[in-house]
Design an enzyme around this catalytic site. Structure first.
Site, PDB file in Angstrom:
ATOM      1  N   HIS A 441      -1.012 -15.459 -24.360  1.00 18.50           N
ATOM      2  CA  HIS A 441      -2.361 -14.625 -25.048  1.00 18.50           C
ATOM      3  C   HIS A 441      -2.375 -13.441 -24.204  1.00 18.50           C
ATOM      4  O   HIS A 441      -3.747 -12.998 -24.299  1.00 18.50           O
ATOM      5  CB  HIS A 441      -3.548 -15.477 -25.119  1.00 18.50           C
ATOM      6  CG  HIS A 441      -3.174 -16.521 -26.132  1.00 18.50           C
ATOM      7  ND1 HIS A 441      -4.270 -17.719 -26.341  1.00 18.50           N
ATOM      8  CD2 HIS A 441      -2.308 -16.990 -27.110  1.00 18.50           C
ATOM      9  CE1 HIS A 441      -3.796 -18.503 -27.146  1.00 18.50           C
ATOM     10  NE2 HIS A 441      -2.646 -18.039 -27.801  1.00 18.50           N
TER      11      HIS A 441
HETATM   12  C1  LIG Z   1       4.660 -18.294 -28.299  1.00 18.93           C
HETATM   13  C2  LIG Z   1       3.593 -17.706 -28.920  1.00 18.93           C
HETATM   14  C3  LIG Z   1       2.676 -18.693 -29.243  1.00 18.93           C
HETATM   15  C4  LIG Z   1       1.418 -18.001 -29.857  1.00 18.93           C
HETATM   16  N1  LIG Z   1       0.671 -18.884 -30.450  1.00 18.93           N
HETATM   17  C5  LIG Z   1      -0.823 -18.466 -30.900  1.00 18.93           C
HETATM   18  C6  LIG Z   1      -1.298 -19.253 -32.021  1.00 18.93           C
HETATM   19  O1  LIG Z   1      -1.200 -20.151 -32.313  1.00 18.93           O
HETATM   20  N2  LIG Z   1      -2.474 -18.301 -32.374  1.00 18.93           N
HETATM   21  C7  LIG Z   1      -2.859 -17.121 -32.083  1.00 18.93           C
HETATM   22  O2  LIG Z   1      -4.006 -16.573 -32.304  1.00 18.93           O
HETATM   23  N3  LIG Z   1      -2.149 -16.590 -31.264  1.00 18.93           N
HETATM   24  C8  LIG Z   1      -0.829 -17.102 -30.759  1.00 18.93           C
HETATM   25  N4  LIG Z   1      -0.086 -16.317 -29.778  1.00 18.93           N
HETATM   26  C9  LIG Z   1      -0.398 -14.916 -29.587  1.00 18.93           C
HETATM   27  C10 LIG Z   1      -0.394 -13.948 -30.633  1.00 18.93           C
HETATM   28  O3  LIG Z   1       0.746 -14.221 -31.362  1.00 18.93           O
HETATM   29  C11 LIG Z   1      -0.558 -12.483 -30.073  1.00 18.93           C
HETATM   30  O4  LIG Z   1      -1.625 -12.231 -29.388  1.00 18.93           O
HETATM   31  C12 LIG Z   1      -0.522 -11.474 -31.144  1.00 18.93           C
HETATM   32  O5  LIG Z   1       0.576 -11.644 -31.810  1.00 18.93           O
HETATM   33  C13 LIG Z   1      -0.518 -10.050 -30.213  1.00 18.93           C
HETATM   34  O6  LIG Z   1      -0.361  -9.065 -31.369  1.00 18.93           O
HETATM   35  P1  LIG Z   1       0.341  -7.633 -30.916  1.00 18.93           P
HETATM   36  O7  LIG Z   1       0.358  -6.824 -32.120  1.00 18.93           O
HETATM   37  O8  LIG Z   1      -0.710  -7.223 -29.763  1.00 18.93           O
HETATM   38  O9  LIG Z   1       1.674  -7.807 -30.460  1.00 18.93           O
HETATM   39  P2  LIG Z   1       2.918  -8.530 -31.096  1.00 18.93           P
HETATM   40  O10 LIG Z   1       2.551  -9.480 -32.236  1.00 18.93           O
HETATM   41  O11 LIG Z   1       3.793  -9.313 -30.115  1.00 18.93           O
HETATM   42  O12 LIG Z   1       3.956  -7.310 -31.678  1.00 18.93           O
HETATM   43  C14 LIG Z   1       4.406  -6.530 -30.822  1.00 18.93           C
HETATM   44  C15 LIG Z   1       5.691  -5.947 -31.711  1.00 18.93           C
HETATM   45  O13 LIG Z   1       6.272  -4.848 -31.054  1.00 18.93           O
HETATM   46  C16 LIG Z   1       7.504  -4.857 -31.226  1.00 18.93           C
HETATM   47  N5  LIG Z   1       8.219  -4.008 -30.184  1.00 18.93           N
HETATM   48  C17 LIG Z   1       7.851  -4.234 -28.693  1.00 18.93           C
HETATM   49  N6  LIG Z   1       8.577  -3.278 -27.960  1.00 18.93           N
HETATM   50  C18 LIG Z   1       9.088  -2.403 -28.951  1.00 18.93           C
HETATM   51  C19 LIG Z   1       9.873  -1.251 -28.593  1.00 18.93           C
HETATM   52  N7  LIG Z   1      10.280  -0.764 -27.420  1.00 18.93           N
HETATM   53  N8  LIG Z   1      10.460  -0.925 -29.855  1.00 18.93           N
HETATM   54  C20 LIG Z   1       9.825  -1.233 -31.101  1.00 18.93           C
HETATM   55  N9  LIG Z   1       9.304  -2.533 -31.267  1.00 18.93           N
HETATM   56  C21 LIG Z   1       8.951  -2.880 -30.207  1.00 18.93           C
HETATM   57  C22 LIG Z   1       7.870  -6.377 -31.014  1.00 18.93           C
HETATM   58  O14 LIG Z   1       9.238  -6.652 -31.233  1.00 18.93           O
HETATM   59  C23 LIG Z   1       6.870  -7.067 -31.934  1.00 18.93           C
HETATM   60  O15 LIG Z   1       7.163  -7.052 -33.252  1.00 18.93           O
HETATM   61  C24 LIG Z   1       0.963 -16.873 -29.301  1.00 18.93           C
HETATM   62  C25 LIG Z   1       2.142 -15.783 -28.853  1.00 18.93           C
HETATM   63  C26 LIG Z   1       3.133 -16.374 -28.687  1.00 18.93           C
HETATM   64  C27 LIG Z   1       4.417 -15.439 -27.958  1.00 18.93           C
END
Ligand SMILES: Cc1cc2nc3c(=O)[nH]c(=O)nc-3n(C[C@H](O)[C@H](O)[C@H](O)COP(=O)(O)OP(=O)(O)OC[C@H]3O[C@@H](n4cnc5c(N)ncnc54)[C@H](O)[C@@H]3O)c2cc1C
Length: 504
Positions: A441
């Site tokens: 998280h």
């Molecule tokens: C295994 C796991 C289980 C989880 N379980 C839960 C749950 O049950 N419930 C919950 O609420 N949260 C859960 N989480 C946490 C939740 O999914 C994250 O907090 C949330 O998705 C974060 O959103 P974000 O947009 O910050 O990042 P992310 O959703 O991680 O998105 C980042 C995106 O940027 C892309 N990216 C990264 N670097 C680059 C680059 N250089 N160029 C182009 N694209 C790039 C990645 O590929 C990804 O698609 C879990 C996370 C994981 C990993």
């Protein structure tokens, strides 16, 4: 300039942001995602449908970083993140849980408060079980709890044991008041299939002529003209190229966003120079303040009476509570997840003890100037005695629940952790440090805050300090983890950021 806004990272936040920003027909939006896109869902692998996060360790769909959890562990932890359209929301456990009011009121800006977060959270969801002022009924993300008739006997036993231990019933964990035991809200449709942010937000608007989505395109670095961000260097199957944009928004998540910023020359100047990255802007807070939820699993061996379940949730019921003598409300979470065929065959699963508001924090640093080199990640769990104290209490609570009549007839031989260890603070601390893991998280590594605060990276319009035309919109801007799973907060951040970007 090839577009007005370039959103980098099609994850939980990036998909929401691209969908919301492209509502303005005059604004051209390009969304790039490092992993694959599935414009036709018929070609999306089946594995994504399960709400349980089955593609988590598949390198085709996840980033696999090494992270040190505590200095006592010899082996790094596999710190996975989604690498596919939908990002981590496409591979996670689909638990769609909100923080409590205090989590959103602590951001220090009148633009980011609980009432505003609540408006965004309501706009995001269609709650199938609850209505009223706390809930939305027409948002892109369906939210529902696994009906009790589908719970395994083990989960029923966990619920009963919690009630017997004095926890109040909390049918709607997403209400900000109170604590207790209740069913887990999940972002799934009526058919039990995951609805991530790509499905919920992006798919319905893919036809927009002002929205371009490019999968399999990795951002290498942000390109600046003086202090103005003018484009992003990307790598795709055709090689390296530049996408120019009027404004760039980084939504790569709390690991990759600070990594990309530092690889682009925005970060702690001394550190950047030490690895050979030319400094564009000294911003000491980039990559610092890595907040997360430490967990430990207390193993148990279950008997046949525990039942089995191949579908539904990994954790259909959970307890949120305030640790004894803690100054933070609802700072702990306890569950008994994962009933799968594998668990049944091996007979092993575990109580999951989690600190929902950890005081310890870690950092992300560059290993080299090469943008594709994985960064160093240090979680630094359990450095604070208050974290160890609260986790010791939680382990002892799990032990007490396992002894309750509602549960103990399903458990073979008690906990897989001896009473000798559980009873000794010193021995238990050592066990915690050896066995700590993460809930994945991560938050806080480009934290929002006022210019007077040390270590802040973005202002309350999500603009990166010291440069122009560059924002961060993802969980890295949250000053801390909310006291809940973090996906709904990423959605909230993007909903709110889109509003702020649209306002004059
Ligand atoms: C295994 C796991 C289980 C989880 N379980 C839960 C749950 O049950 N419930 C919950 O609420 N949260 C859960 N989480 C946490 C939740 O999914 C994250 O907090 C949330 O998705 C974060 O959103 P974000 O947009 O910050 O990042 P992310 O959703 O991680 O998105 C980042 C995106 O940027 C892309 N990216 C990264 N670097 C680059 C680059 N250089 N160029 C182009 N694209 C790039 C990645 O590929 C990804 O698609 C879990 C996370 C994981 C990993």
């Amino acid at each position: 300039v090839q577009c007005d806004v370039l959103v980098v990272g099609g994850g939980a936040a990036g998909c929401v942001l691209a969908a919301r920003l492209s509502q303005q027909p005059h604004r051209s939006v390009v969304l790039i995602e490092a992993g694959p896109d599935f414009p036709d869902r018929a070609f999306q692998p089946e594995v994504f449908k399960s709400p349980r996060g089955d593609p988590v360790f598949d390198p085709a769909f996840s980033w696999q970083y090494d992270a040190t959890v505590t200095s006592d562990q010899d082996q790094p932890l596999d710190m996975v993140r989604g690498r596919v359209i939908g990002g981590s929301s496409a591979i996670n456990g689909s638990e769609f849980i909100r923080g409590i009011a205090e989590d959103y009121d602590s951001w220090g800006s009148e633009l980011w408060t609980y009432p505003q977060a609540l408006t965004a959270l309501r706009a995001a969801e269609s709650d199938a079980d609850f209505t009223g002022p706390a809930h939305g009924s027409s948002g892109p993300i369906p939210v529902r709890r696994v009906p009790t008739r589908y719970w395994t006997p083990l989960h029923e036993g966990f619920y009963e044991a919690a009630i017997a231990a004095g926890f109040p019933e909390k049918p709607d964990i997403n209400q900000s008041d109170g604590s207790g035991v209740g069913p887990t809200p999940m972002n799934v449709g009526a058919d039990g299939i995951r609805v991530d942010t790509a499905i919920g937000y992006l798919d319905p608007v893919r036809h927009r002529s002002n929205l371009t989505i490019r999968g399999d395109a990795v951002a290498r670095k942000v390109i600046f003209d003086q202090q103005v961000a003018i484009g992003v260097e990307i790598q795709d199957r055709d090689g390296i190229s530049l996408i120019e944009a009027g404004e760039i928004v980084l939504s790569c998540g709390a690991i990759a966003t600070p990594h990309l910023l530092m690889a682009s020359g925005v970060g702690p100047a001394d550190h950047l120079r030490s690895v050979g990255v030319p400094v564009v802007q000294d911003l000491p807070g980039v990559g610092q303040n890595l907040r997360d939820h430490p967990i430990v699993s207390i193993p148990i061996r279950v008997l046949e009476a525990a039942g089995t379940d191949e579908g539904a949730a990994s954790s259909p019921v959970l307890i949120t509570y305030t640790a004894p003598d803690s100054e933070f409300r609802n700072d702990m979470l306890l569950s008994l997840p994962w009933r799968s065929q594998t668990d049944l065959i091996e007979g092993m699963l575990g109580f999951r003890c989690r600190i929902n508001l950890s005081l310890s924090s870690g950092e992300i640093r560059l290993k080299s100037a090469e943008p594709t080199a994985r960064p160093d990640i240090h979680l630094r769990y359990f450095e604070e005695e208050e974290d160890r104290r609260r986790m010791r209490e939680c382990v002892r609570l799990a032990r007490d629940l396992a002894r309750q009549p509602a549960l103990r007839h399903m458990i073979d031989g008690g906990l897989g952790l001896s009473e000798e260890v559980i009873g000794s603070d010193t021995a238990l601390d050592a066990w915690l440090r050896q066995n700590a893991a993460t809930e994945y998280h991560s938050c806080g590594t480009c934290r929002m805050g006022s210019v007077r605060e040390i270590g802040t990276v973005v202002d309350d319009h999500c603009r990166v300090r010291g440069v122009e035309a560059l924002r961060v919109v993802d969980n890295s801007i949250a000053p801390d983890c909310v006291r809940a799973n973090t996906c709904s907060t990423a959605v909230m951040i993007a909903e709110r950021a889109a509003e702020i970007m649209d306002s004059p």
